[in-house]
Design an enzyme around this catalytic site. Structure first.
Site, mmCIF file in Angstrom:
data_model
loop_
_atom_site.group_PDB
_atom_site.id
_atom_site.type_symbol
_atom_site.label_atom_id
_atom_site.label_comp_id
_atom_site.label_asym_id
_atom_site.label_seq_id
_atom_site.Cartn_x
_atom_site.Cartn_y
_atom_site.Cartn_z
ATOM 1 N N GLU A 91 0.823 -1.211 0.000
ATOM 2 C CA GLU A 91 0.000 0.000 0.000
ATOM 3 C C GLU A 91 0.854 1.258 0.000
ATOM 4 O OE1 GLU A 91 -3.063 0.374 -0.558
ATOM 5 O OE2 GLU A 91 -3.715 -1.708 -0.463
ATOM 6 N N TYR A 94 -6.094 6.485 4.589
ATOM 7 C CA TYR A 94 -6.328 5.459 3.569
ATOM 8 C C TYR A 94 -5.508 4.203 3.835
ATOM 9 C CZ TYR A 94 -5.718 2.566 -0.430
ATOM 10 O OH TYR A 94 -5.631 1.450 -1.208
ATOM 11 N N ASP A 130 -9.527 4.586 -2.370
ATOM 12 C CA ASP A 130 -8.460 5.102 -3.213
ATOM 13 C C ASP A 130 -9.081 5.734 -4.456
ATOM 14 O OD1 ASP A 130 -9.257 2.970 -4.790
ATOM 15 O OD2 ASP A 130 -7.270 2.072 -4.961
#
Length: 345
Positions: free
Chosen positions: A47, A130, A148
């Protein structure tokens, strides 16, 4: 059109079970159903790498990182320079610096275990809302909204949200939370990402084969391809600077490590001036500097940069041995400077 999280979640998970992308950091739906748990370290690493970068670009970086540093303890023990060199080309070097800070925090203070909740994960260096949500959902099945760019696009179309981004972010996050199921939230998050990447694309979305076409308000209104709306971008300013590539008679190279804070922080590169509207020459050593025939152009998030490159032969400096210098370990901008210098040879 949307009739609640139940129908959307069930339909999308069924589609994901059949069409999930095969990614090196992902546990497949079949393996997940057999009880295989995602490794929080690999989820976190992927990520962080994927921020502002494409899946295609990240694959090889992820493979090399996990081969060299297979767990958070190994990464925490790595030399800063080695990690920055492996990161070269991914850009946004603050991410790499925070990657090391986070790894050392987890390995040293948390006994090698990542927190399981999004709220706790956000207390770690470099982990924002996020990334925290993605790790919590995918690795720990916390039913949190993971939003996202792909998910923003899918949700804006599902609910026909016409408010331009970035102003619509909070609304899109709330709507994503509304449709995120309590069961398999990690798979649901990845399914939303896959849907946006492969079907609900920015241009020419493949609505005819979309599993959620019957739930899509934007499709029903004929405005799917116009969403999400985006506020007009401000024009980027242009800055200028000088870069200096010096070598000695043995071919050794004059390099410097940039300050930890700021653009390209902590990375190796060539000496140079400040980047401003009217920079002043700043040669690192006295030499017969000659300008390369090509300038370097590079774009950062907030500005364009144009560098004039100068080369020289020198002896009175601390050079990096040519045998231990690899242009491929440099950030993209510095590789451009090196290439420009080579054009002058």
């Amino acid at each position: 059109m949307c009739d609640g999280k139940g129908a959307i979640g069930e339909t999308l998970l069924k589609w994901y079970d059949a069409h999930a992308r095969v990614l090196p950091w992902r546990i497949s739906p079949a393996d997940r159903a057999d009880g295989v748990r995602p490794d929080p370290y690999r989820v976190w690493l992927s990520e962080v790498m994927l921020q502002q970068t494409t899946v295609a670009a990240v694959r090889d970086y992820f493979r090399r990182f996990t081969e060299r540093w297979p767990d958070v303890a190994a990464l925490a023990a790595a030399e800063d320079g080695e990690v920055m060199a492996e990161w070269a080309g991914l850009g946004y070097y603050a991410r790499a610096r925070n990657l090391l800070k986070c790894a050392r925090c987890v390995a040293g203070d948390l006994e090698g275990r990542f927190p399981s909740s999004a709220a706790e994960l956000q207390t770690l260096p470099g982990i924002g809302p996020y990334t925290a949500a993605a790790i919590a959902a995918i690795a720990h099945d916390e039913p949190v909204a993971v939003v996202d760019g792909n998910v923003e696009r899918v949700v804006s179309r599902l609910f026909a949200v016409e408010t331009p981004l970035p102003g619509a972010k909070s609304e899109l996050t709330a709507l994503t939370a509304r449709i995120t199921p309590e069961t398999r939230p990690g798979d649901f998050a990845q399914a939303m990402m896959d849907l946006g990447a492969t079907i609900c694309t920015p241009r020419n979305p493949a609505c005819a084969i979309c599993p959620l076409v019957g739930e899509c308000s934007a499709r029903a209104q004929g405005i799917a391809e116009t969403l999400p709306r985006k506020a007009p971008k401000k024009a980027k300013p242009t800055r200028y600077g000088y870069a200096y590539v010096a070598m000695n008679g043995a071919g050794d190279v004059l390099l410097e490590r940039r300050p930890e804070k700021g653009l390209l922080g902590g990375t190796l590169g060539f000496p140079g001036s400040d980047w401003t509207d009217a920079p002043r020459p700043a040669p690192p050593v006295a030499a017969d500097w000659r300008e390369a025939p090509v300038e370097v152009r590079h774009t950062f998030t907030h500005f364009h940069l144009i560098l004039r490159v100068f080369t020289a032969r020198a002896e009175e400096a601390e050079f990096t041995p040519r045998a231990s210098f690899s242009p491929g370990d440099l950030p993209t901008l510095m590789r451009k400077v090196w290439n420009a210098a080579q054009s002058a040879e």
